[in-house]
Design a protein around this motif. Structure first.
Motif, mmCIF file in Angstrom:
data_model
loop_
_atom_site.group_PDB
_atom_site.id
_atom_site.type_symbol
_atom_site.label_atom_id
_atom_site.label_comp_id
_atom_site.label_asym_id
_atom_site.label_seq_id
_atom_site.Cartn_x
_atom_site.Cartn_y
_atom_site.Cartn_z
ATOM 1 N N UNK A 84 0.802 -1.223 0.000
ATOM 2 C CA UNK A 84 0.000 0.000 0.000
ATOM 3 C C UNK A 84 0.839 1.279 0.000
ATOM 4 N N UNK A 85 2.170 1.160 0.044
ATOM 5 C CA UNK A 85 3.035 2.342 -0.007
ATOM 6 C C UNK A 85 3.222 2.731 -1.472
ATOM 7 N N UNK A 86 2.884 3.957 -1.827
ATOM 8 C CA UNK A 86 2.952 4.366 -3.232
ATOM 9 C C UNK A 86 3.861 5.547 -3.507
ATOM 10 N N UNK A 87 4.805 5.806 -2.603
ATOM 11 C CA UNK A 87 5.665 6.983 -2.773
ATOM 12 C C UNK A 87 7.121 6.610 -3.060
ATOM 13 N N UNK A 88 7.317 5.553 -3.830
ATOM 14 C CA UNK A 88 8.669 5.118 -4.173
ATOM 15 C C UNK A 88 9.490 6.235 -4.832
ATOM 16 N N UNK A 89 8.892 7.047 -5.737
ATOM 17 C CA UNK A 89 9.692 8.132 -6.326
ATOM 18 C C UNK A 89 10.246 9.115 -5.289
ATOM 19 N N UNK A 90 9.477 9.381 -4.231
ATOM 20 C CA UNK A 90 9.958 10.294 -3.191
ATOM 21 C C UNK A 90 11.110 9.664 -2.409
ATOM 22 N N UNK A 91 11.092 8.367 -2.218
ATOM 23 C CA UNK A 91 12.203 7.672 -1.562
ATOM 24 C C UNK A 91 13.466 7.809 -2.422
ATOM 25 N N UNK A 92 13.354 7.527 -3.711
ATOM 26 C CA UNK A 92 14.517 7.537 -4.603
ATOM 27 C C UNK A 92 15.057 8.957 -4.797
ATOM 28 N N UNK A 93 14.255 9.964 -4.470
ATOM 29 C CA UNK A 93 14.775 11.337 -4.503
ATOM 30 C C UNK A 93 16.010 11.500 -3.618
ATOM 31 N N UNK A 94 16.140 10.705 -2.564
ATOM 32 C CA UNK A 94 17.333 10.770 -1.718
ATOM 33 C C UNK A 94 18.595 10.510 -2.516
ATOM 34 N N UNK A 95 18.542 9.554 -3.430
ATOM 35 C CA UNK A 95 19.666 9.252 -4.324
ATOM 36 C C UNK A 95 19.839 10.370 -5.347
ATOM 37 N N UNK A 96 18.743 10.750 -5.987
ATOM 38 C CA UNK A 96 18.812 11.745 -7.068
ATOM 39 C C UNK A 96 19.308 13.100 -6.573
ATOM 40 N N UNK A 97 18.871 13.504 -5.390
ATOM 41 C CA UNK A 97 19.325 14.785 -4.847
ATOM 42 C C UNK A 97 20.815 14.753 -4.536
ATOM 43 N N UNK A 98 21.321 13.618 -4.053
ATOM 44 C CA UNK A 98 22.757 13.477 -3.803
ATOM 45 C C UNK A 98 23.536 13.575 -5.111
ATOM 46 N N UNK A 99 23.059 12.888 -6.160
ATOM 47 C CA UNK A 99 23.757 12.939 -7.452
ATOM 48 C C UNK A 99 23.770 14.366 -8.003
ATOM 49 N N UNK A 100 22.669 15.104 -7.826
ATOM 50 C CA UNK A 100 22.619 16.499 -8.271
ATOM 51 C C UNK A 100 23.624 17.342 -7.480
ATOM 52 N N UNK A 101 23.785 17.061 -6.190
ATOM 53 C CA UNK A 101 24.761 17.783 -5.383
ATOM 54 C C UNK A 101 26.190 17.494 -5.838
ATOM 55 N N UNK A 102 26.460 16.252 -6.200
ATOM 56 C CA UNK A 102 27.821 15.840 -6.557
ATOM 57 C C UNK A 102 28.173 16.196 -8.003
ATOM 58 N N UNK A 103 27.242 15.998 -8.933
ATOM 59 C CA UNK A 103 27.540 16.199 -10.353
ATOM 60 C C UNK A 103 26.915 17.466 -10.932
ATOM 61 N N UNK A 104 26.194 18.222 -10.125
ATOM 62 C CA UNK A 104 25.535 19.441 -10.595
ATOM 63 C C UNK A 104 24.105 19.151 -11.005
ATOM 64 N N UNK A 105 23.265 20.166 -10.970
ATOM 65 C CA UNK A 105 21.842 19.948 -11.245
ATOM 66 C C UNK A 105 21.574 19.508 -12.677
ATOM 67 N N UNK A 106 22.373 19.946 -13.615
ATOM 68 C CA UNK A 106 22.163 19.530 -15.009
ATOM 69 C C UNK A 106 22.677 18.111 -15.244
ATOM 70 N N UNK A 107 23.908 17.828 -14.844
ATOM 71 C CA UNK A 107 24.523 16.535 -15.129
ATOM 72 C C UNK A 107 24.222 15.459 -14.096
ATOM 73 N N UNK A 108 23.721 15.846 -12.943
ATOM 74 C CA UNK A 108 23.452 14.864 -11.896
ATOM 75 C C UNK A 108 22.070 14.252 -11.949
ATOM 76 N N UNK A 109 21.226 14.751 -12.846
ATOM 77 C CA UNK A 109 19.864 14.237 -12.967
ATOM 78 C C UNK A 109 19.684 13.643 -14.365
ATOM 79 N N UNK A 110 19.334 12.359 -14.400
ATOM 80 C CA UNK A 110 19.084 11.690 -15.671
ATOM 81 C C UNK A 110 17.667 11.167 -15.702
#
Length: 154
Positions: free
Chosen positions: A104-130
């Motif tokens: 019944x948990x339907x917020x998987x994208x919000x969980x994975x944002x933890x990874x995506x936000x880190x990648x944006x911090x490390x590689x920049x907002x343009x290159x860290x988000x795919x």
């Protein structure tokens, strides 16, 4: 902000956990042409153990997001250990995020944002988000999050 990923990691004060050993018959990373593929990673902690739990059961959304961020740190450690140079990564291309969650948990994208936000911090907002997918499923060892990714190299 510094331009090189290694400098950003230092500036942000990020601590990379040890790179986990393969848990089966596969390569932790593989370089094909100008792309770096990283096998599924779990949330390895500094002491060499994995975070465990199921989002929507014994873990909250916030705790799941922190686990996804820890997977990002684990992935950076794996790349550094098996490839060597994080500064050769040009951009994140594709991410598959898997969340150990209740039906019944339907917020998987919000969980994975933890990874995506880190990648944006490390590689920049343009290159860290795919491009990205985030799904719920049962995961081995009761880890809360597993993520695999593909990166483009310079």
């Amino acid at each position: 902000m510094n331009n090189l990923p290694s400098q950003r990691i230092a500036t942000l004060g990020l601590i990379l956990p040890p790179a986990p050993p393969p848990a089966g018959v596969y390569k932790p990373i593989l370089v094909v042409d100008n792309f770096l593929y990283v096998s599924g990673q779990g949330p390895m902690q500094a002491d060499g153990t994995y975070m465990t739990g199921r989002v929507g059961d014994d873990l909250t959304l916030g705790q799941g997001k922190l686990a996804a961020e820890q997977v990002g740190l684990t992935m950076l450690s794996t790349i550094k250990t098996h490839f060597g140079d994080l500064d050769r990564i040009k951009r994140v291309v594709k991410v598959l995020g898997m969340v150990n969650s209740t039906p019944d948990f339907g917020q998987q994208p919000l969980v994975i944002n933890g990874f995506s936000e880190l990648m944006a911090d490390v590689f920049g907002t343009e290159n860290g988000v795919g491009v990205r997918s985030a799904v719920g499923m049962m995961l081995p060892g009761n880890i809360p999050v597993e993520i695999e990714a593909m990166f483009q190299l310079h």
